[in-house]
Each structure stands twice: as C-alpha cells, then as structure tokens.
Write an enzyme that holds these catalytic residues in place. Structure first.
Site, PDB file in Angstrom:
ATOM      1  N   GLU A 143     -19.428   4.037 -12.726  1.00  0.00           N
ATOM      2  CA  GLU A 143     -18.233   4.708 -11.875  1.00  0.00           C
ATOM      3  C   GLU A 143     -17.080   4.136 -12.585  1.00  0.00           C
ATOM      4  O   GLU A 143     -15.931   5.009 -12.635  1.00  0.00           O
ATOM      5  CB  GLU A 143     -18.255   4.442 -10.488  1.00  0.00           C
ATOM      6  CG  GLU A 143     -18.136   2.994 -10.124  1.00  0.00           C
ATOM      7  CD  GLU A 143     -19.474   2.056  -9.834  1.00  0.00           C
ATOM      8  OE1 GLU A 143     -20.532   2.403 -10.718  1.00  0.00           O
ATOM      9  OE2 GLU A 143     -19.674   0.898  -9.432  1.00  0.00           O
ATOM     10  N   SER A 148       1.004  -1.197   0.013  1.00  0.00           N
ATOM     11  CA  SER A 148      -0.075  -0.020   0.271  1.00  0.00           C
ATOM     12  C   SER A 148       0.806   1.325  -0.154  1.00  0.00           C
ATOM     13  O   SER A 148       0.406   2.308   0.527  1.00  0.00           O
ATOM     14  CB  SER A 148      -0.947  -0.098   1.220  1.00  0.00           C
ATOM     15  OG  SER A 148      -1.515  -1.056   1.502  1.00  0.00           O
ATOM     16  N   ILE A 192       6.617 -15.265  -0.575  1.00  0.00           N
ATOM     17  CA  ILE A 192       6.570 -16.090  -0.852  1.00  0.00           C
ATOM     18  C   ILE A 192       6.036 -16.244  -2.374  1.00  0.00           C
ATOM     19  O   ILE A 192       6.553 -16.675  -3.288  1.00  0.00           O
ATOM     20  CB  ILE A 192       6.180 -17.397  -0.125  1.00  0.00           C
ATOM     21  CG1 ILE A 192       7.186 -17.451   1.002  1.00  0.00           C
ATOM     22  CG2 ILE A 192       6.094 -18.527  -0.810  1.00  0.00           C
ATOM     23  CD1 ILE A 192       6.675 -18.396   2.192  1.00  0.00           C
ATOM     24  N   CYS A 213     -26.271  -0.388  -9.296  1.00  0.00           N
ATOM     25  CA  CYS A 213     -26.403  -1.865  -9.699  1.00  0.00           C
ATOM     26  C   CYS A 213     -27.313  -2.334  -8.262  1.00  0.00           C
ATOM     27  O   CYS A 213     -28.394  -2.144  -8.433  1.00  0.00           O
ATOM     28  CB  CYS A 213     -25.047  -2.404  -9.517  1.00  0.00           C
ATOM     29  SG  CYS A 213     -25.137  -4.202 -10.068  1.00  0.00           S
ATOM     30  N   LYS A 247      23.003   8.640  -0.553  1.00  0.00           N
ATOM     31  CA  LYS A 247      23.101   7.572   0.237  1.00  0.00           C
ATOM     32  C   LYS A 247      22.342   5.944  -0.448  1.00  0.00           C
ATOM     33  O   LYS A 247      22.887   5.199  -0.879  1.00  0.00           O
ATOM     34  CB  LYS A 247      22.566   7.709   1.439  1.00  0.00           C
ATOM     35  CG  LYS A 247      22.876   6.716   2.549  1.00  0.00           C
ATOM     36  CD  LYS A 247      22.491   6.985   4.006  1.00  0.00           C
ATOM     37  CE  LYS A 247      22.772   5.924   4.818  1.00  0.00           C
ATOM     38  NZ  LYS A 247      22.306   6.582   6.229  1.00  0.00           N
ATOM     39  N   HIS A 281     -22.393  -0.225 -13.816  1.00  0.00           N
ATOM     40  CA  HIS A 281     -21.334   0.443 -12.962  1.00  0.00           C
ATOM     41  C   HIS A 281     -20.864   1.539 -13.550  1.00  0.00           C
ATOM     42  O   HIS A 281     -19.898   1.524 -14.238  1.00  0.00           O
ATOM     43  CB  HIS A 281     -20.567  -0.294 -12.428  1.00  0.00           C
ATOM     44  CG  HIS A 281     -21.079  -1.581 -11.471  1.00  0.00           C
ATOM     45  ND1 HIS A 281     -21.054  -1.261 -10.274  1.00  0.00           N
ATOM     46  CD2 HIS A 281     -21.216  -2.721 -11.615  1.00  0.00           C
ATOM     47  CE1 HIS A 281     -21.407  -2.216  -9.508  1.00  0.00           C
ATOM     48  NE2 HIS A 281     -21.686  -3.460 -10.268  1.00  0.00           N
ATOM     49  N   GLY A 341       0.659   1.226  -7.386  1.00  0.00           N
ATOM     50  CA  GLY A 341      -0.375   1.312  -8.598  1.00  0.00           C
ATOM     51  C   GLY A 341      -0.436   2.622  -9.101  1.00  0.00           C
ATOM     52  O   GLY A 341      -0.617   2.940 -10.226  1.00  0.00           O
ATOM     53  N   LYS A 358      17.613   2.316   5.276  1.00  0.00           N
ATOM     54  CA  LYS A 358      18.095   0.938   5.780  1.00  0.00           C
ATOM     55  C   LYS A 358      17.033  -0.009   4.998  1.00  0.00           C
ATOM     56  O   LYS A 358      17.281  -1.109   3.897  1.00  0.00           O
ATOM     57  CB  LYS A 358      18.117   0.719   6.868  1.00  0.00           C
ATOM     58  CG  LYS A 358      18.912  -0.674   7.485  1.00  0.00           C
ATOM     59  CD  LYS A 358      20.368  -0.583   6.825  1.00  0.00           C
ATOM     60  CE  LYS A 358      21.284  -0.333   7.969  1.00  0.00           C
ATOM     61  NZ  LYS A 358      22.687   0.184   7.144  1.00  0.00           N
ATOM     62  N   GLN A 379      17.455  -0.305   1.391  1.00  0.00           N
ATOM     63  CA  GLN A 379      18.886  -1.184   1.046  1.00  0.00           C
ATOM     64  C   GLN A 379      18.518  -2.436   1.073  1.00  0.00           C
ATOM     65  O   GLN A 379      18.803  -3.461   0.245  1.00  0.00           O
ATOM     66  CB  GLN A 379      19.686  -0.602   2.009  1.00  0.00           C
ATOM     67  CG  GLN A 379      20.298   0.596   2.063  1.00  0.00           C
ATOM     68  CD  GLN A 379      21.217   1.219   2.930  1.00  0.00           C
ATOM     69  OE1 GLN A 379      22.039   0.416   3.271  1.00  0.00           O
ATOM     70  NE2 GLN A 379      21.406   2.116   3.613  1.00  0.00           N
TER      71      GLN A 379
END
Ligand code: GLN
Length: 546
Positions: A509, A14, A149, A381, A224, A507, A18, A190, A193
């Site tokens: 929107e 987050s 993972i 909707c 840095k 929809h 995007g 950090k 990095q």
C-alpha cells in the site's frame, strides 16, 4: 541553495495541513521545480513506531525503513517521490540527539538550552534534507497547532531561519479554519486573527494564509483577513472542502497559489501542467459501478489507521474505472457466532497489517470464508500471517496452528519470530523495516501482477513464515510466489486452487500512487470486480421497448 516554505497550522488540528503541504509540492513539481518535504512532529516519541494506531493513525514506512507520520504518505502520493528518514523529524529525535551530544562532551562548559542548542539541532535537520535531496524548494510542515506548548521550539527554530537564509529564500504559510456559525449564517475570521497574532508574538509574520472552510468564502472575508492579518489580499487563499483530496492542488492553483509562491520566492519556473490531476479528478467525479470490498481489521473505528490501504484501493478501482464500497468489519465481530452476513456482499476481502492478539480469530474466520467461497483475498503483512494460520489449521485439521505472537506455546508455530528478532531487547525501531528484495515465482499471480521477477517492497514486521511448514503446506496447495533472494523468507504466498488469494509479508500500500496503482491492489480489484455477490444484479444491456 534551497529555498524553504514553512507551513504552520492554526485554530484546530486535522484541518488539512498535510494535504495542503502535499498540494503545494504538486503545484511546484508541475512547474518542473524540484521539491522535497519534511514533517516536524512536536511529540516526544522518537518516532510513531511504538504508538497505538488509535493514538496516531497509520505508521507510514519509508523505503529506507523510517517509521513516520501518515502525512509522509500523502507527500509521496501527491509529489510522486520516495522520501527518506530525513523527512521525518520529531522533538524526541531532537532532544535525544542534543542529550547524546551533551553526554559525549560536545558542549563542555556550556549550559544546554532550548535556544540555541535545541533550535540549532532542528535547523541542522532542515539543512540536512536540503543538502541531501538537492531540492530547489524544501517544504516543511510544522505538526500540531500554533499555541501548543511542545510546538514552541520548532516555531522558534523556523523564526530564526528567516535571518539565516535571507528573506527572499523563505516563505511562511499558515493554514487555518474559518468556522461557520449557523445562527448568523456566516464564516468567522476571529480565530484566524488570534492564531496569526500568536504567530506574530513568536516573531513570525505569515506571507500566505490558506483558509479552510466548509462553506464558500466571500471576497469581503478575504479582505478582512488581509487587513487584520497584514497579508496581501491575493495571499489569502480560500480552500473550501472538496469531495476528493486529489482536487486540492487544482483548487489551490485556481486561486493562484502556485504563481504566488513562484513570485514570492523568485523561482524559475515552467508553465504548470496539471492535466494528469484534472483527468484523475474528472474520473473520480464520474459515477462508476462500485466494487464491494470488506476490510477486516482491528482498528477499523479509526479509519486513518488504514490511510494508505484506502488510498491504494482507490487507485486500483480507478484503474478499472470502478468505484469502491468499503465494508468496514471490526474483526472481533466475526469471532463468536460465525455470523458471516456482513461478508455476504463482499466481492473481495482484505486483511491489513496489525499487532497483538485481539481480533485475530475473526480475521482467521474471514480468511476461511474467502478460501471456501472463492472470494478474492489480499493479505497485507498480518493478513499474510492470518492466511498461513488459516490454511495450516485446515490442512492439519486442528485449530491450534498459530503465530507465536498470539500463542507463545502453540504446538504448531506456523508463524514465528524472525531469527534476527530473537535477541532484540527493545521495541522502538527494531522491526524488519524498509525495502527488501523479493524474487517472484514465474507463472504465479504475483509475478503476473508485477510483470517482473525481482521487486523491492517496504516491510514492518517481527514475525515470518516458519520454514518447517513449507513443504507440508505446499503439498496441500500453498504456492510460495515470492521469496527473499536467499530463499530463506517467504515474502508472498498464494493458493493454487483459488481464483485469487494472495498475501504478502510486506506493505504494498505504501508504494501505490494515483494513476499508478500498486500491481497487487490492481489485480486484487481486477479479480474482485466481476464476482457476483448477494444482492447484486448482473448488468444487462437495456434495450428500448422491453
Ligand atoms: N504483528 C505482525 C508482525 O510483527 C505483523 C506486522 C504488520 O502487520 N505490520 O510480524
């Protein structure tokens, strides 16, 4: 051949990856470079269509009916393109495709492995979008954070891409967060990095690092990161938090990101024209009188569940040079005691999409309130189905009319399953999805808003208006202002004796854009903005000396 920009995220999720991807698209498009975008989601669901909004936020629907991540909505709004199913790839899709091929016998004799079979399938999706869109640059966002993972196979696939397409044709952008420590009053590098180290371990050296931060980033910090992460100083791009997401392309352009990408990918480009964005941001930053809109929904605790609705409202108020004051109303809170006080200052009520019975009665009450008090109402909707249920209860003088989604044995099923839905046995990807045509009735609010009589809008539903009740409700004042061309499905309805109570089964929107609000949102705000509510004062011209 298309060139590729792969965008990964580090440190936390987050962080605005995007929006960064959408903004990179804006910078390239403003230079007349054709772009397309793809989102890779590492989860095992085939698509987010079956996920709870609490898990996932909004499900964005493309014109061709793919249920996708809400980031695709940002890509569409920023780059002003209509994306297709190829822009959304999940691990679930990849694994099911590979396993289907294995069952078919495509790999007879082979052991099926993540490398090369899964990664090859992934790379085919990258190439497919490039071929289909014919974009000069394909920007691909890897969902999640480096180190997860389930994200590993995607990272391995993009690593392989560097050799497949050649070094001049690919860029790796890493978006990280620089946290701020109050005690020492400094932003820390950090974690960045470490996350770049993690990328390098996989074999990916980022070319550009975009650093998100809530605080300004000093030159020393850039140096840095440049030194420790082995990225040119000018390729360390600070992105401090800004007041509106629409400012992000301007900030990134100011920091030289557009030119940097053009140089690194050796693209032919025009001078960037971001004047439209500058005007938009200037307008957003100008104080404007707010319009109070109540959004009555069941997932309001998670605002991302209504991402495109919020954006569409924002586009609409900007058109009227007004601001928005959203009153978030959890629909359940309207259910028991009939306390409507939260709606008293609302100049308009909007009921967005949703599924399941929880909170429905509260939405019906909000619709009654809008109808009885002549408050502008926009139903999206589920919001249309609620409006029909409410009106039917009023006309039939009974509290029984309902949708069979919420009361399977109701005596008055005013909303019922679409016939083609009745024999659907599985849930994933089986709704009525994507663009369908809708014929508008001349003279209606809907036709007036659109200024045309045939429109295409995006759908995502299983239930529809039950035609058995058409005549009865029409006699009582319901207008069917939008129908499918074969007149079988009610797509838009409105009330004759009401200033502006309009609902649609689709929809709208998803189609709204900054600078080009969707007509229904635009006219909804147009109707709401002059309504005077409790606590509001009419604005009087101030004359000196009075
Ligand atoms: N639950 C309703 C249906 O399936 C409405 C769906 C929605 O609001 N997207 O028809």
């Amino acid at each position: 051949m298309s060139k590729y920009i792969f965008v990964t995220g580090g440190v936390v999720s987050s962080v605005g990856k995007g929006i960064t991807v959408a903004s990179i698209g804006t910078l390239l498009k403003s230079r007349q470079i054709a772009v397309s975008v793809q989102k890779l989601d590492p989860y095992l669901n085939v698509d987010p269509g079956t996920m709870s909004p609490y898990q996932h936020g909004e499900v964005f629907v493309t014109q061709d009916g793919a249920e996708t991540d809400l980031d695709l909505g940002n890509y569409e709004r920023f780059i002003d393109v209509n994306l297709t199913a190829e822009s959304s790839v999940t691990s679930g899709q990849i694994y099911s495709a590979v396993i289907a091929k294995e069952r078919r016998g495509d790999f007879l004799g082979g052991t099926i492995q993540v490398v090369p079979h899964v990664t090859t399938e992934m790379k085919e999706r990258f190439h497919l979008l490039a071929e289909k869109s014919k974009a000069e640059v394909v920007i691909i966002e890897v969902g999640g954070t480096v180190g997860d993972i389930e994200g590993q196979p995607f990272l391995e696939a993009i690593r392989q891409m560097r050799n497949d397409v050649g070094r001049d044709n690919i860029l790796f952008v890493h978006v990280t967060l620089l946290p701020y420590l109050n005690s020492t009053q400094e932003v820390k590098t950090k974690p960045t990095q470490h996350s770049v180290n993690e990328l390098r371990r996989i074999g990916i050296q980022p070319d550009i690092i975009v650093c998100r931060s809530d605080y300004p980033i000093a030159e020393g910090i850039r140096d840095k990161i440049s030194l420790f992460c082995d990225v040119e100083q000018k390729a360390v791009i600070p992105l401090p938090t800004v007041s509106t997401i629409y400012e992000v392309p301007l900030v990134l352009e100011e920091e030289g990101l557009g030119q940097l990408i053009v140089d690194k990918l050796k693209l032919k480009s025009q001078q960037p024209d971001l004047s439209r964005w500058q005007e938009l941001v200037d307008l957003i930053k100008t104080p404007r009188e707010p319009v109070n809109i109540a959004l009555v929904g069941k997932y309001v605790e998670l605002r991302d569940a209504y991402f495109s609705v919020r954006e569409a409202l924002q586009h609409a108020v900007l058109y009227h040079e007004r601001d928005i004051e959203l009153i978030w109303v959890p629909s359940e809170t309207l259910e028991n005691d009939g306390d409507y006080s939260v709606l008293r200052s609302a100049q308009g009520i909007i009921i967005p999409g949703g599924f399941g019975v929880r909170g429905i009665e509260g939405m019906v009450k909000a619709a009654t309130y809008a109808r009885e008090n002549n408050i502008p109402y926009l139903g999206l909707c589920l919001g249309m189905q609620v409006m029909v249920i409410e009106f039917a209860r009023h006309v039939l003088g009974s509290d029984k009319p309902n949708s069979t989604e919420f009361d399977a044995s109701t005596r008055y099923p005013v909303i019922d399953l679409l016939p083609e839905q009745k024999d659907k046995k599985t849930k994933g990807g089986t709704m009525r999805l994507g663009n369908y045509p809708c014929q508008l009735a001349p003279g209606s609010h809907a036709a007036q808003a659109y200024g045309q009589d045939l429109v295409y809008e995006r759908h995502r539903h299983r239930y529809e208006f039950n035609n058995q009740y058409r005549e009865q409700l029409e006699k009582a004042g319901m207008v069917y202002s939008g129908l499918s061309p074969d007149e079988r499905l009610v797509e838009v309805c409105e009330l004759a004796n009401h200033p502006w109570m309009v609902s649609c089964q689709f929809h709208p929107e998803f189609g709204s854009r900054p600078g080009r609000p969707h007509p229904l949102f635009r006219d909804f705000i147009g109707a709401a903005k002059d309504i005077l509510r409790e606590g509001a004062q009419p604005s009087l011209p101030l004359s000196p000396g009075l």
